[in-house]
Design a protein around this motif. Structure first.
Motif, PDB file in Angstrom:
ATOM      1  N   TYR A 116      24.242  11.493  11.717  1.00 48.96           N
ATOM      2  CA  TYR A 116      23.596  10.568  12.642  1.00 48.96           C
ATOM      3  C   TYR A 116      23.812   9.119  12.196  1.00 48.96           C
ATOM      4  O   TYR A 116      24.039   8.836  11.027  1.00 48.96           O
ATOM      5  N   LYS A 117      23.752   8.216  13.190  1.00 53.00           N
ATOM      6  CA  LYS A 117      23.766   6.774  12.967  1.00 53.00           C
ATOM      7  C   LYS A 117      22.497   6.191  13.576  1.00 53.00           C
ATOM      8  O   LYS A 117      22.059   6.651  14.637  1.00 53.00           O
ATOM      9  N   VAL A 118      21.952   5.176  12.926  1.00 52.54           N
ATOM     10  CA  VAL A 118      20.715   4.563  13.425  1.00 52.54           C
ATOM     11  C   VAL A 118      20.894   3.051  13.514  1.00 52.54           C
ATOM     12  O   VAL A 118      21.313   2.411  12.534  1.00 52.54           O
ATOM     13  N   TRP A 119      20.611   2.522  14.702  1.00 49.07           N
ATOM     14  CA  TRP A 119      20.567   1.066  14.902  1.00 49.07           C
ATOM     15  C   TRP A 119      19.142   0.644  15.217  1.00 49.07           C
ATOM     16  O   TRP A 119      18.405   1.381  15.918  1.00 49.07           O
ATOM     17  N   VAL A 120      18.736  -0.500  14.711  1.00 50.31           N
ATOM     18  CA  VAL A 120      17.532  -1.182  15.183  1.00 50.31           C
ATOM     19  C   VAL A 120      18.011  -2.480  15.813  1.00 50.31           C
ATOM     20  O   VAL A 120      18.631  -3.313  15.142  1.00 50.31           O
ATOM     21  N   ASN A 121      17.772  -2.621  17.111  1.00 50.22           N
ATOM     22  CA  ASN A 121      18.401  -3.670  17.924  1.00 50.22           C
ATOM     23  C   ASN A 121      19.926  -3.507  17.777  1.00 50.22           C
ATOM     24  O   ASN A 121      20.442  -2.436  18.036  1.00 50.22           O
ATOM     25  N   ASP A 122      20.633  -4.529  17.338  1.00 48.96           N
ATOM     26  CA  ASP A 122      22.085  -4.408  17.201  1.00 48.96           C
ATOM     27  C   ASP A 122      22.530  -4.201  15.757  1.00 48.96           C
ATOM     28  O   ASP A 122      23.729  -4.233  15.455  1.00 48.96           O
ATOM     29  N   ASP A 123      21.574  -3.981  14.854  1.00 50.27           N
ATOM     30  CA  ASP A 123      21.899  -3.833  13.440  1.00 50.27           C
ATOM     31  C   ASP A 123      22.018  -2.352  13.079  1.00 50.27           C
ATOM     32  O   ASP A 123      21.067  -1.573  13.259  1.00 50.27           O
ATOM     33  N   LEU A 124      23.183  -1.964  12.573  1.00 50.87           N
ATOM     34  CA  LEU A 124      23.387  -0.603  12.094  1.00 50.87           C
ATOM     35  C   LEU A 124      22.719  -0.463  10.729  1.00 50.87           C
ATOM     36  O   LEU A 124      23.120  -1.094   9.763  1.00 50.87           O
ATOM     37  N   LEU A 125      21.676   0.384  10.651  1.00 54.46           N
ATOM     38  CA  LEU A 125      20.939   0.536   9.398  1.00 54.46           C
ATOM     39  C   LEU A 125      21.571   1.575   8.486  1.00 54.46           C
ATOM     40  O   LEU A 125      21.581   1.415   7.264  1.00 54.46           O
ATOM     41  N   ILE A 126      22.080   2.659   9.070  1.00 51.80           N
ATOM     42  CA  ILE A 126      22.629   3.717   8.220  1.00 51.80           C
ATOM     43  C   ILE A 126      23.510   4.640   9.053  1.00 51.80           C
ATOM     44  O   ILE A 126      23.311   4.786  10.277  1.00 51.80           O
ATOM     45  N   GLU A 127      24.486   5.229   8.386  1.00 48.58           N
ATOM     46  CA  GLU A 127      25.214   6.380   8.930  1.00 48.58           C
ATOM     47  C   GLU A 127      25.101   7.488   7.889  1.00 48.58           C
ATOM     48  O   GLU A 127      25.690   7.417   6.820  1.00 48.58           O
ATOM     49  N   GLU A 128      24.313   8.484   8.205  1.00 48.13           N
ATOM     50  CA  GLU A 128      24.128   9.618   7.303  1.00 48.13           C
ATOM     51  C   GLU A 128      25.132  10.694   7.692  1.00 48.13           C
ATOM     52  O   GLU A 128      25.124  11.201   8.810  1.00 48.13           O
ATOM     53  N   GLY A 129      26.004  11.059   6.753  1.00 50.94           N
ATOM     54  CA  GLY A 129      27.126  11.909   7.096  1.00 50.94           C
ATOM     55  C   GLY A 129      28.196  11.065   7.771  1.00 50.94           C
ATOM     56  O   GLY A 129      28.345   9.869   7.499  1.00 50.94           O
ATOM     57  N   GLN A 130      28.912  11.692   8.664  1.00 54.39           N
ATOM     58  CA  GLN A 130      29.927  10.956   9.433  1.00 54.39           C
ATOM     59  C   GLN A 130      29.891  11.452  10.871  1.00 54.39           C
ATOM     60  O   GLN A 130      30.134  12.627  11.135  1.00 54.39           O
ATOM     61  N   VAL A 131      29.545  10.573  11.778  1.00 53.78           N
ATOM     62  CA  VAL A 131      29.411  10.935  13.194  1.00 53.78           C
ATOM     63  C   VAL A 131      30.787  10.966  13.841  1.00 53.78           C
ATOM     64  O   VAL A 131      31.581  10.032  13.691  1.00 53.78           O
ATOM     65  N   GLY A 132      31.066  12.055  14.551  1.00 49.27           N
ATOM     66  CA  GLY A 132      32.341  12.180  15.240  1.00 49.27           C
ATOM     67  C   GLY A 132      32.192  13.009  16.498  1.00 49.27           C
ATOM     68  O   GLY A 132      31.208  13.732  16.689  1.00 49.27           O
ATOM     69  N   ALA A 133      33.183  12.913  17.373  1.00 46.31           N
ATOM     70  CA  ALA A 133      33.153  13.652  18.635  1.00 46.31           C
ATOM     71  C   ALA A 133      33.743  15.043  18.497  1.00 46.31           C
ATOM     72  O   ALA A 133      33.753  15.807  19.471  1.00 46.31           O
ATOM     73  N   SER A 134      34.212  15.403  17.299  1.00 50.73           N
ATOM     74  CA  SER A 134      34.764  16.739  17.073  1.00 50.73           C
ATOM     75  C   SER A 134      34.339  17.211  15.695  1.00 50.73           C
ATOM     76  O   SER A 134      33.892  16.422  14.854  1.00 50.73           O
ATOM     77  N   ARG A 135      34.501  18.511  15.465  1.00 49.39           N
ATOM     78  CA  ARG A 135      34.120  19.071  14.173  1.00 49.39           C
ATOM     79  C   ARG A 135      34.985  18.492  13.057  1.00 49.39           C
ATOM     80  O   ARG A 135      34.520  18.284  11.937  1.00 49.39           O
ATOM     81  N   GLU A 136      36.254  18.231  13.371  1.00 48.55           N
ATOM     82  CA  GLU A 136      37.173  17.721  12.355  1.00 48.55           C
ATOM     83  C   GLU A 136      36.809  16.313  11.900  1.00 48.55           C
ATOM     84  O   GLU A 136      37.072  15.927  10.753  1.00 48.55           O
ATOM     85  N   THR A 137      36.201  15.540  12.783  1.00 50.92           N
ATOM     86  CA  THR A 137      35.883  14.145  12.441  1.00 50.92           C
ATOM     87  C   THR A 137      34.418  13.955  12.050  1.00 50.92           C
ATOM     88  O   THR A 137      33.978  12.828  11.860  1.00 50.92           O
TER      89      THR A 137
END
Length: 606
Positions: A116-137
């Motif tokens: 998951y990725k989390v933004w508060v307003n336009d600030d990216l606070l964290i990306e836990e793991g790696q978000v992708g549109a496929s299992r490979e990514t």
């Protein structure tokens, strides 16, 4: 009084009913994709962001992109999980109280099992793991996060991208929380401290029962109980925030999921063994073993397949849980009917455990909005066992005091019986001599197979060789070995291996009785046969008949044809040979039989 204690059971059911009703009535603060927290005190309470969020299925959208139209968007009630999508974006607006503007606030994102990725307003606070549109990514997330932020405006927009390609469901399926930094830190740390205290207490209990098993006669009840406690500990650190990753940050996500499922499905089999050993007269150990085999098959599925496969079968794994509960409940109810000690308090503990298990089944299937509490249910049951243990120790102390008093009286009486006992002792010594003679006799038999052992074989070979030389007879030594017997032990266990050895020894006795052969167990899976006055052709023919019989031998639990034997034959026409040479030749022939592929008969060729 007896009727009154049964009121505990409906009281427990009412307590769980109240718990479910309170949780189900938890207030939702969000409507239409917005949360109004103007009247909420973030400095004194942690507020779950439960309510309606905007959800963009199968779309990974950043905050600045949501202002444009044309996206597939819908309102969903969070906590929310999706199975029809593999990824998506959640978004909501939060209207803060004026005093919260500019303050350091915290957002708690639970362990979702997904990236998951989390933004508060336009600030990216964290990306836990790696978000992708496929299992490979996509790389799955490992743990929950507490994210700190400040807002200079009362309106805050939270955007969360969730990518699920590894589990049966994804999404914000448990509570997202908000509070000020101090309040969130206290709540988060308190949960972790409480879990650590519980795990530490259980570890003491685990070590106690393990030590009891090692010291007090290897009681299997202590072993299975210590295993059950360890499993509860492991499950506690794998649930929720996954405390495991605090201790081992680089631990594999895939294996953490496998362990979470394995601890889930093995709780009841171990529990069934504990109850079966505690109430062995009411239990059915055959069912317990069959149940364990069923769970073992489920374990194989978990170990051999990736998470996106085995998590689809959660309902089947839950079915094994129900099966185990039904069996344990039957045993305890039967024990209660027969008025076994502590059966009622165990019934109460089981009821708590049953309610906790029911909660988890409903929770994991998204039918109620609670938390996973099965481990807590087991913890209650384990605490009940501690209570029982304390009562038993108290009773033991009381019995010891009573016994001490009785012992003093017995000591006085014992002095008067010394003379009579002296005569009995003399008779006992005579009996002991007879028993020693009997022990000397059985020392020549193999303890497992009850056929002559190596010592007996050495004596008979020496005697038979001497008689064969005097009478001018032939003598033969057959060295017989079960092929790849270690594989049988490793695959089916030593108990099955012992059963195979017993059956094979009986077969050898029956087979070579026609040739008046002497059969003995030489050691391990090796057997020897001494035959006098037989033709070599007849011995080879008989050995091949034995080999065919072993191929067709039916041993329960072992596939037919899996057992084979190799035979090495040493033969002397006039017995003009020493026992050592005779054995060496048979051993060389056996080695050759194994070297050429096993399951054959080889005669030593001079």
């Amino acid at each position: 009084m007896k009727q009154a204690k049964w009121l505990v059971i409906p009281a427990i059911m009412l307590l769980f009913g109240w718990f479910w009703s309170v949780v189900s009535e938890e207030e939702d603060h969000g409507y239409g994709g917005q949360f109004n927290l103007v009247n909420a005190s973030l400095s004194s309470e942690v507020i779950p962001l439960n309510g309606q969020w905007l959800f963009y299925p199968n779309q990974l959208i950043e905050p600045q992109e949501t202002v444009f139209g044309g996206y597939d968007v819908r309102l969903v009630d969070v906590p929310h999980s999706f199975t029809e999508s593999e990824f998506g974006t959640y978004q909501t607006d939060i209207n803060l109280a004026p005093e919260a503007v500019g303050e350091l606030l915290s957002l708690y994102i639970p362990n979702l099992g997904s990236a998951y990725k989390v933004w508060v307003n336009d600030d990216l606070l964290i990306e836990e793991g790696q978000v992708g549109a496929s299992r490979e990514t996509t790389v799955p997330a490992k743990k929950a996060q507490v994210l700190d932020f400040r807002s200079d405006e009362r309106m805050v927009t939270i955007t969360i991208q969730v990518a699920n390609h590894y589990l049966r469901k994804g999404g914000l399926w448990t509570d997202v929380l908000i509070a000020d930094n101090d309040t969130m830190a206290r709540s988060y740390n308190m949960d972790r401290v409480l879990t650590s205290i519980i795990c530490g207490s259980l570890m003491v209990l685990f070590l106690y029962y393990l030590f009891s098993f090692l010291v007090q006669g290897r009681d299997r009840y202590h072993l299975y109980f210590s295993g059950l406690v360890f499993l509860v500990i492991l499950r506690l650190i794998l649930e929720g925030d996954k405390l495991l990753f605090t201790f081992i940050p680089n631990f594999s996500w895939e294996w953490s999921m496998k362990l979470e499922y394995l601890t889930f499905i093995w709780l009841l089999p171990l529990f069934a063994y504990v109850i079966s050993l505690k109430y062995n007269q009411q239990a059915n150990l055959k069912f317990t073993k069959l149940y364990s085999i069923t769970v073992l098959l489920g374990s194989a599925v978990i170990l051999l397949t990736p998470s996106y496969v085995y998590t689809q079968y959660l309902v089947l794994f839950q079915a094994t849980l129900v099966l185990g509960f039904a069996y344990v409940l039957r045993v305890i109810l039967k024990a209660r009917k027969e008025d076994e000690p502590y059966s009622f308090i165990n019934l109460v503990g089981l009821l708590v455990l049953l309610m906790a298990g029911l909660n988890d089944v409903l929770y994991y299937n998204d039918w109620i909005r609670t938390e996973s509490i099965l481990s807590i249910g087991f913890l209650v049951f384990l605490l009940i066992q501690i209570v029982i243990l304390v009562i038993q120790h108290a009773n033991t102390i009381e019995q010891y005091r009573t016994s001490s008093t009785e012992l003093k009286a017995l000591n006085a009486e014992l002095e008067e019986k010394v003379n009579a006992r002296t005569q009995e002792l003399e008779k006992s010594q005579q009996d002991l001599l007879e028993k020693n003679r009997f022990l000397h006799k059985i020392s020549y038999l193999d303890e497992l197979t009850h056929i002559p052992n190596r010592r007996s074989f050495a004596n008979v070979l020496k005697s038979d060789l001497s008689e064969a030389q005097e009478k001018g007879e032939s003598i033969a030594l057959l060295l017989i070995d079960l092929d790849l017997f270690k594989k049988i032990n490793d695959q089916y266990g030593h108990q099955m291996g012992d059963a195979c050895l017993k059956i094979f020894a009986e077969l050898l006795n029956q087979h070579f009785s026609k040739l008046e052969g002497f059969v003995a167990r030489y050691g391990g899976e090796e057997f020897v046969v001494i035959c006098r006055g037989q033709r070599l052709e007849r011995l080879v023919e008989s050995s091949n008949e034995l080999r065919e019989k072993v191929l067709k031998l039916k041993v329960p639990g072992v596939s037919q044809g899996e057992l084979t034997v190799s035979v090495g034959i040493s033969y002397a026409e006039k017995a003009d040979i020493t026992s050592d040479v005779l054995f060496e030749q048979a051993d060389a022939a056996l080695y050759k039989a194994k070297d050429q592929g096993r399951n054959q008969v080889i005669v030593f060729d001079k």
